[in-house]
Design a protein around this motif. Structure first.
Motif, PDB file in Angstrom:
ATOM      1  N   GLY A  48      80.396 -65.478 103.996  1.00  0.00           N
ATOM      2  CA  GLY A  48      80.613 -64.770 105.509  1.00  0.00           C
ATOM      3  C   GLY A  48      80.031 -65.873 106.459  1.00  0.00           C
ATOM      4  O   GLY A  48      79.659 -67.114 106.290  1.00  0.00           O
ATOM      5  N   LEU A  49      80.148 -65.343 107.645  1.00  0.00           N
ATOM      6  CA  LEU A  49      79.734 -66.237 108.904  1.00  0.00           C
ATOM      7  C   LEU A  49      78.026 -65.785 109.187  1.00  0.00           C
ATOM      8  O   LEU A  49      77.886 -64.859 109.151  1.00  0.00           O
ATOM      9  CB  LEU A  49      80.490 -65.748 110.147  1.00  0.00           C
ATOM     10  N   GLU A  50      77.440 -67.078 109.420  1.00  0.00           N
ATOM     11  CA  GLU A  50      76.018 -67.066 109.638  1.00  0.00           C
ATOM     12  C   GLU A  50      75.968 -67.657 111.299  1.00  0.00           C
ATOM     13  O   GLU A  50      76.210 -68.751 111.350  1.00  0.00           O
ATOM     14  CB  GLU A  50      75.358 -67.594 108.672  1.00  0.00           C
ATOM     15  N   TRP A  51      75.295 -66.890 111.955  1.00  0.00           N
ATOM     16  CA  TRP A  51      75.122 -67.593 113.750  1.00  0.00           C
ATOM     17  C   TRP A  51      73.693 -68.239 113.210  1.00  0.00           C
ATOM     18  O   TRP A  51      72.911 -67.823 112.824  1.00  0.00           O
ATOM     19  CB  TRP A  51      74.779 -66.454 114.351  1.00  0.00           C
ATOM     20  N   ILE A  52      73.685 -69.845 113.759  1.00  0.00           N
ATOM     21  CA  ILE A  52      72.470 -70.608 113.447  1.00  0.00           C
ATOM     22  C   ILE A  52      72.034 -70.958 114.921  1.00  0.00           C
ATOM     23  O   ILE A  52      70.871 -71.717 114.896  1.00  0.00           O
ATOM     24  CB  ILE A  52      72.836 -71.815 112.584  1.00  0.00           C
ATOM     25  N   GLY A  53      72.445 -70.485 115.884  1.00  0.00           N
ATOM     26  CA  GLY A  53      71.910 -70.651 117.176  1.00  0.00           C
ATOM     27  C   GLY A  53      72.677 -70.889 118.369  1.00  0.00           C
ATOM     28  O   GLY A  53      74.012 -71.279 118.274  1.00  0.00           O
ATOM     29  N   SER A  54      72.547 -70.678 119.624  1.00  0.00           N
ATOM     30  CA  SER A  54      73.165 -71.088 120.757  1.00  0.00           C
ATOM     31  C   SER A  54      72.263 -71.366 122.034  1.00  0.00           C
ATOM     32  O   SER A  54      71.233 -71.549 122.047  1.00  0.00           O
ATOM     33  CB  SER A  54      73.809 -69.595 121.330  1.00  0.00           C
ATOM     34  N   SER A  55      73.017 -72.105 122.999  1.00  0.00           N
ATOM     35  CA  SER A  55      72.448 -72.640 124.021  1.00  0.00           C
ATOM     36  C   SER A  55      73.204 -72.591 125.294  1.00  0.00           C
ATOM     37  O   SER A  55      74.600 -72.387 125.137  1.00  0.00           O
ATOM     38  CB  SER A  55      72.281 -74.403 123.741  1.00  0.00           C
ATOM     39  N   TYR A  56      72.559 -72.255 126.268  1.00  0.00           N
ATOM     40  CA  TYR A  56      73.246 -72.376 127.698  1.00  0.00           C
ATOM     41  C   TYR A  56      73.347 -73.653 128.470  1.00  0.00           C
ATOM     42  O   TYR A  56      72.358 -74.544 127.781  1.00  0.00           O
ATOM     43  CB  TYR A  56      72.532 -71.466 128.616  1.00  0.00           C
ATOM     44  N   PRO A  65      65.108 -66.520 113.931  1.00  0.00           N
ATOM     45  CA  PRO A  65      63.982 -66.967 113.165  1.00  0.00           C
ATOM     46  C   PRO A  65      64.104 -67.726 111.892  1.00  0.00           C
ATOM     47  O   PRO A  65      63.130 -68.544 111.629  1.00  0.00           O
ATOM     48  CB  PRO A  65      63.107 -65.544 113.223  1.00  0.00           C
ATOM     49  N   SER A  66      65.153 -67.204 111.068  1.00  0.00           N
ATOM     50  CA  SER A  66      65.009 -67.897 109.940  1.00  0.00           C
ATOM     51  C   SER A  66      65.283 -69.471 109.829  1.00  0.00           C
ATOM     52  O   SER A  66      65.034 -70.261 108.885  1.00  0.00           O
ATOM     53  CB  SER A  66      66.129 -67.142 108.918  1.00  0.00           C
ATOM     54  N   LEU A  67      66.060 -69.844 110.902  1.00  0.00           N
ATOM     55  CA  LEU A  67      66.261 -71.314 111.121  1.00  0.00           C
ATOM     56  C   LEU A  67      65.606 -71.976 112.145  1.00  0.00           C
ATOM     57  O   LEU A  67      65.803 -73.255 112.595  1.00  0.00           O
ATOM     58  CB  LEU A  67      67.746 -71.500 111.288  1.00  0.00           C
TER      59      LEU A  67
ATOM     60  N   TRP B  92      75.346 -57.783 119.087  1.00  0.00           N
ATOM     61  CA  TRP B  92      74.076 -58.441 119.416  1.00  0.00           C
ATOM     62  C   TRP B  92      72.959 -57.627 118.728  1.00  0.00           C
ATOM     63  O   TRP B  92      72.852 -56.492 119.203  1.00  0.00           O
ATOM     64  CB  TRP B  92      73.974 -58.596 120.854  1.00  0.00           C
ATOM     65  N   GLY B  93      71.888 -58.217 117.922  1.00  0.00           N
ATOM     66  CA  GLY B  93      70.923 -57.661 117.397  1.00  0.00           C
ATOM     67  C   GLY B  93      69.869 -57.662 118.347  1.00  0.00           C
ATOM     68  O   GLY B  93      69.538 -58.692 119.035  1.00  0.00           O
ATOM     69  N   ASP B  94      69.008 -56.741 118.143  1.00  0.00           N
ATOM     70  CA  ASP B  94      67.689 -56.573 118.892  1.00  0.00           C
ATOM     71  C   ASP B  94      66.295 -57.225 118.200  1.00  0.00           C
ATOM     72  O   ASP B  94      65.669 -57.691 118.841  1.00  0.00           O
ATOM     73  CB  ASP B  94      67.459 -55.129 119.252  1.00  0.00           C
ATOM     74  N   LYS B  95      66.378 -57.028 117.110  1.00  0.00           N
ATOM     75  CA  LYS B  95      65.115 -57.382 115.981  1.00  0.00           C
ATOM     76  C   LYS B  95      65.615 -58.044 115.024  1.00  0.00           C
ATOM     77  O   LYS B  95      65.866 -57.418 113.827  1.00  0.00           O
ATOM     78  CB  LYS B  95      64.276 -56.353 115.783  1.00  0.00           C
ATOM     79  N   PRO B  96      65.830 -59.550 114.784  1.00  0.00           N
ATOM     80  CA  PRO B  96      65.795 -60.443 115.742  1.00  0.00           C
ATOM     81  C   PRO B  96      66.803 -60.360 116.604  1.00  0.00           C
ATOM     82  O   PRO B  96      67.878 -60.067 116.333  1.00  0.00           O
ATOM     83  CB  PRO B  96      65.513 -61.814 115.008  1.00  0.00           C
ATOM     84  N   THR B  97      66.645 -61.019 118.177  1.00  0.00           N
ATOM     85  CA  THR B  97      67.617 -61.225 118.909  1.00  0.00           C
ATOM     86  C   THR B  97      68.651 -62.145 118.625  1.00  0.00           C
ATOM     87  O   THR B  97      68.264 -63.379 118.304  1.00  0.00           O
ATOM     88  CB  THR B  97      66.946 -61.614 120.261  1.00  0.00           C
ATOM     89  N   GLY B  98      69.793 -61.973 118.912  1.00  0.00           N
ATOM     90  CA  GLY B  98      71.060 -62.624 118.633  1.00  0.00           C
ATOM     91  C   GLY B  98      72.120 -62.112 118.103  1.00  0.00           C
ATOM     92  O   GLY B  98      71.964 -61.099 117.563  1.00  0.00           O
TER      93      GLY B  98
END
Lengths: 123, 110
Positions: A48-56, A65-67, B92-98
Motif C-alpha cells: 500500500g501507500l506510505e507517506w514519507i514526508g511533506s514540506s511547505y 517518526p519512523s523515517l 490526517w493522524g494526530d499521534k503521530p501527526t501526518g
C-alpha cells in the motif's frame, strides 16, 4: 492544473543515500501558496501507500517518526522543485516514489500526483 | 500494518453497488476528514473523494463517501469493469501527526 514529475537514479546501492526530485510545472502559482504542502509517498512492490514526508515552500517540513532520522525534504522555489533525500537505504526502501500536492485548506487532500519513479535498492 | 483498516479485497458484478469500509480511531478519522483515492493498475493514485463526501470535478456521481464516528465508507454504484482498481482511504493522524493511509482494497469486477 499543475503537472508533477519525479526523477531519480533508478538503482541505489544499500547504505547509500537516495536523492529524488519532483519538478512542478503548470500555470498555477500554488507552489508558493502557504496553504499548499508538497509530499512524498511511496509504494513498495505489491504493498500500500506510505507517506514519507511533506514540506511547505517556507521550508517547514513534517516527517513521520519512523523515517525522521533518515529523511530530508527541501523546496527550491526558484526552480519549482521539491527534493527528497533518504539516507542509509536498504532493500526495504525499494518502492515507487510519488510526489503529490496537498491542499491544507478547503480540501485537505493530495489532489495532484506525479506518475512516480521506481527505485530499486540492490548491490 | 496500516493505521487505517480496510478489507484487502472485494468483488462485485457489473451494475452492482459495493461499499468499501475504512476503520480508524478517535485520533485520526474521529478527528478529521477522510479522503479516498483510486489507483488503476500501473498508475498513480487519483483523488476520488475528499473531506468525507465531496467529489473533485470529473469524478462521476457513482462514487460517494460517508463518515460516521471513527469509520468511513466509499460506495460505488453501477459497477463497471473500469472500476477495477485499488482503493485507499486517508486522513490526517494526530499521534503521530501526518497523513495516514489504509492498507488498500482491491476491487474486482466479475
Amino acid at each position: 492544473q499543475e503537472l508533477l514529475q519525479e526523477s531519480g537514479p533508478g538503482l541505489v546501492r544499500p547504505s547509500e543515500t537516495l536523492s529524488l526530485t519532483c519538478s512542478v510545472s503548470g500555470p498555477s502559482d500554488s507552489f508558493t501558496d502557504r496553504y499548499i504542502s508538497w509530499g512524498w509517498i511511496r509504494q513498495s512492490p505489491g504493498k500500500g501507500l506510505e507517506w514519507i514526508g511533506s514540506s511547505y515552500y517556507s521550508g517547514r517540513s513534517i516527517l513521520p517518526p519512523s523515517l525522521k532520522s533518515r529523511v530530508t525534504i527541501s523546496v527550491d522555489s526558484s526552480k519549482k522543485q521539491v527534493a527528497l533525500t533518504l539516507s542509509s537505504v536498504t532493500a526495504a526502501d525499494t518502492a515507487v516514489y510519488f510526489c503529490a500536492r496537498r491542499v491544507t485548506v478547503s480540501m485537505h487532500a493530495f489532489d495532484v500526483w506525479g506518475r512516480g519513479t521506481t527505485i530499486i535498492v540492490s548491490s | 500494518q496500516s493505521v487505517l483498516t480496510q478489507p484487502p479485497s472485494m468483488s462485485g458484478a457489473p451494475g452492482q453497488r459495493v461499499t468499501i469500509s475504512c476503520s480508524g480511531t478517535s485520533s485520526n478519522i474521529g478527528k478529521g476528514t477522510v479522503n479516498w483515492y483510486q489507483q488503476l493498475p500501473g498508475m498513480a493514485p487519483r483523488l476520488l473523494i475528499y473531506d468525507d463526501d465531496k467529489r473533485p470535478s470529473g469524478v462521476p456521481d457513482r462514487f460517494s463517501g460517508s463518515k460516521s464516528g471513527a469509520s468511513a465508507s466509499l460506495a460505488i454504484s453501477g459497477l463497471q469493469f473500469g472500476d477495477e482498481a485499488d482503493y485507499y482511504c486517508e486522513t490526517w493522524g494526530d499521534k503521530p501527526t501526518g497523513p495516514v493511509f489504509g492498507g488498500g482494497t482491491k476491487l474486482n469486477v466479475l
